[in-house]
Design an enzyme around this catalytic site. Structure first.
Site, mmCIF file in Angstrom:
data_model
loop_
_atom_site.group_PDB
_atom_site.id
_atom_site.type_symbol
_atom_site.label_atom_id
_atom_site.label_comp_id
_atom_site.label_asym_id
_atom_site.label_seq_id
_atom_site.Cartn_x
_atom_site.Cartn_y
_atom_site.Cartn_z
ATOM 1 N N ASP A 1 -10.814 -11.012 3.596
ATOM 2 C CA ASP A 1 -12.062 -10.126 2.838
ATOM 3 C C ASP A 1 -11.832 -10.747 1.614
ATOM 4 O OD1 ASP A 1 -13.205 -6.854 2.724
ATOM 5 O OD2 ASP A 1 -14.140 -8.719 2.240
ATOM 6 N N ASP B 1 -12.727 -5.159 12.295
ATOM 7 C CA ASP B 1 -11.508 -4.808 11.785
ATOM 8 C C ASP B 1 -11.156 -3.483 11.288
ATOM 9 O OD1 ASP B 1 -12.850 -5.276 9.029
ATOM 10 O OD2 ASP B 1 -10.777 -4.651 8.680
HETATM 11 C C1 LIG Z 1 -13.143 1.318 6.375
HETATM 12 N N1 LIG Z 1 -14.384 1.114 6.233
HETATM 13 C C2 LIG Z 1 -14.783 -0.283 5.626
HETATM 14 N N2 LIG Z 1 -16.137 -0.108 5.396
HETATM 15 C C3 LIG Z 1 -16.198 -1.475 4.545
HETATM 16 C C4 LIG Z 1 -17.404 -2.017 3.842
HETATM 17 C C5 LIG Z 1 -16.938 -3.322 3.487
HETATM 18 C C6 LIG Z 1 -17.911 -4.145 2.557
HETATM 19 O O1 LIG Z 1 -19.437 -3.636 2.547
HETATM 20 N N3 LIG Z 1 -17.810 -5.365 2.075
HETATM 21 C C7 LIG Z 1 -16.633 -5.643 2.207
HETATM 22 N N4 LIG Z 1 -16.354 -6.931 1.503
HETATM 23 N N5 LIG Z 1 -15.524 -5.092 2.763
HETATM 24 C C8 LIG Z 1 -15.539 -4.011 3.192
HETATM 25 C C9 LIG Z 1 -14.653 -3.250 3.812
HETATM 26 C C10 LIG Z 1 -13.222 -3.845 4.136
HETATM 27 C C11 LIG Z 1 -13.124 -4.469 5.506
HETATM 28 N N6 LIG Z 1 -11.717 -4.877 5.794
HETATM 29 C C12 LIG Z 1 -15.106 -2.034 4.813
HETATM 30 N N7 LIG Z 1 -14.061 -0.975 5.344
#
Ligand SMILES: CNc1nc2cc3c(=O)[nH]c(N)nc3c(CCN)c2[nH]1
Length: 372
Positions: free
Chosen positions: A91, A266
């Site tokens: 990420d 994930d």
């Molecule tokens: C636990 N909920 C969650 N929502 C996310 C949204 C994004 C998101 O909108 N963008 C990014 N770059 N990462 C997200 C992540 C991290 C994923 N490992 C999220 N994790």
């Protein structure tokens, strides 16, 4: 040429296929265990591989703070460092900055923040994030830098974040350039506003990515609201490229998202819940701390080819968790990841056999009915 994505079968909106990367094939629907700080917490990479995981997730935010991008490169990159020779998706860091670091400032140019570890100041631009992911860590799949708004979001804030994410997507793509052995995914934003998600999708397509993530969900909206967005969001993205729902989720979230066309996931839940004594099973979650397991001699799931699931008694796991023993965290983490891989494998098979709806209703009857 981006990584080939061969969809072997579809069943309704659900798809099953194979994403071919330079370091191996990813069977979809796929669950990526989270390996935030170059480790899937409590397990060796050999145990993680044994569960059937084809790909891991790493985090730019944590690894840029420690051990640092340039040191990681000097040590041969993330795969060599952690001895995982299959694909890794990283990420981009923006989401983690907002959720983890104390002080942060977001401008058109960059997000600047202080490390939650030692307070040191850092600047993350789309260009620097791509350099860290693709060149210093050596990720097989990099994510564009984006801005994820919290939920609920006012429309103006959601629109501004979506538009910034598009501009950062273009800068990420320009920095990434064209590569043969690595891929770059764009991220759809727009919170719960259908027209914003459509604008985001159209502009991501114009930029052109190897895969497309659905961001901005699993931020507190709950299962029903997430499914409402998934009723339209996945199919705004190209049908022939992977669709990755970020940060999701509970087992029922995976089933309902696959039903709506999602291919990759994930989530920290299986590993984090494992460390806290929760075991996910086909019959719903079990809290192994509960006294009812004190003399339960049966294993968690004899059908899983994972030692943690099939050879240890629940009584023993109950004892380890009650005693806060490290082995308890190890065994429940191992079991939970094996369960998530069994769940995605079962969905792949059901889709290929054209019986996903039967799988889905059986799952609800057996698993969801027992979940609190
Ligand atoms: C636990 N909920 C969650 N929502 C996310 C949204 C994004 C998101 O909108 N963008 C990014 N770059 N990462 C997200 C992540 C991290 C994923 N490992 C999220 N994790």
């Amino acid at each position: 040429m981006p990584f080939p994505f061969d969809i072997a079968a579809t069943d309704g909106r659900a798809r099953t296929g194979v994403l071919k990367t330079a370091r191996g094939e990813i069977r979809t629907p796929a669950f990526m265990p989270v390996g935030t700080a170059a480790t899937v917490k409590a397990l060796t990479v050999d145990q993680v591989a044994q569960t059937g995981a084809d790909i891991l997730l790493g985090n730019t935010y944590h690894l840029m703070l420690r051990p640092g991008p340039e040191r990681m490169e000097r040590l041969g990159g993330l795969h060599k460092f952690m001895r995982w020779d299959r694909p890794i998706l990283t990420d981009s860091g923006g989401f983690q900055v907002m959720s983890l670091s104390g002080i942060s400032k977001l401008t058109e140019e960059a997000v600047t923040f202080s490390s939650h570890i030692d307070g040191s100041k850092h600047v993350l631009t789309p260009e620097r994030s791509i350099e860290i992911q693709a060149d210093r860590l050596g990720a097989d799949i990099s994510m564009q830098l984006d801005q994820c708004v919290s939920w609920p979001a006012e429309r103006p804030a959601a629109q501004a974040a979506m538009e910034l994410s598009i501009r950062w997507g273009a800068r990420s793509k320009a920095a990434f350039g064209t590569r043969e052995t690595q891929a770059l995914f764009g991220i759809q934003q727009g919170s719960t506003f259908e027209d914003l998600r459509r604008q985001s999708s159209e502009q991501l397509l114009e930029i052109g990515f190897d895969g497309y993530a659905i961001g901005g969900l699993a931020v507190g909206e709950g299962h029903a609201a997430m499914c409402e967005v998934l009723d339209y969001a996945p199919e705004m993205l190209p049908v022939d490229r992977p669709r990755y729902l970020m940060g999701v989720g509970k087992p029922v979230d995976l089933v309902e998202a696959v039903a709506r066309g999602v291919d990759m996931f994930d989530c920290v839940l299986p590993t984090r819940a494992g460390r806290h004594g929760q075991a996910w099973t086909w019959d719903g979650p079990l809290n192994l701390k509960n006294a009812r397991f004190a003399e339960d001699q049966d294993p968690l799931d004899a059908t899983l080819n994972c030692p943690a699931s099939s050879t240890y008694s629940k009584a023993y796991l109950h004892h380890l968790i009650r005693a806060d023993e490290i082995l308890g965290k190890v065994l429940l983490t191992w079991h939970n990841l094996a369960f998530y891989q069994a769940l995605t494998a079962a969905m792949r098979e059901a889709i290929a056999a054209g019986r996903f709806e039967a799988f889905r209703s059986d799952f609800h009857a057996r698993h969801v009915s027992n979940s609190k």
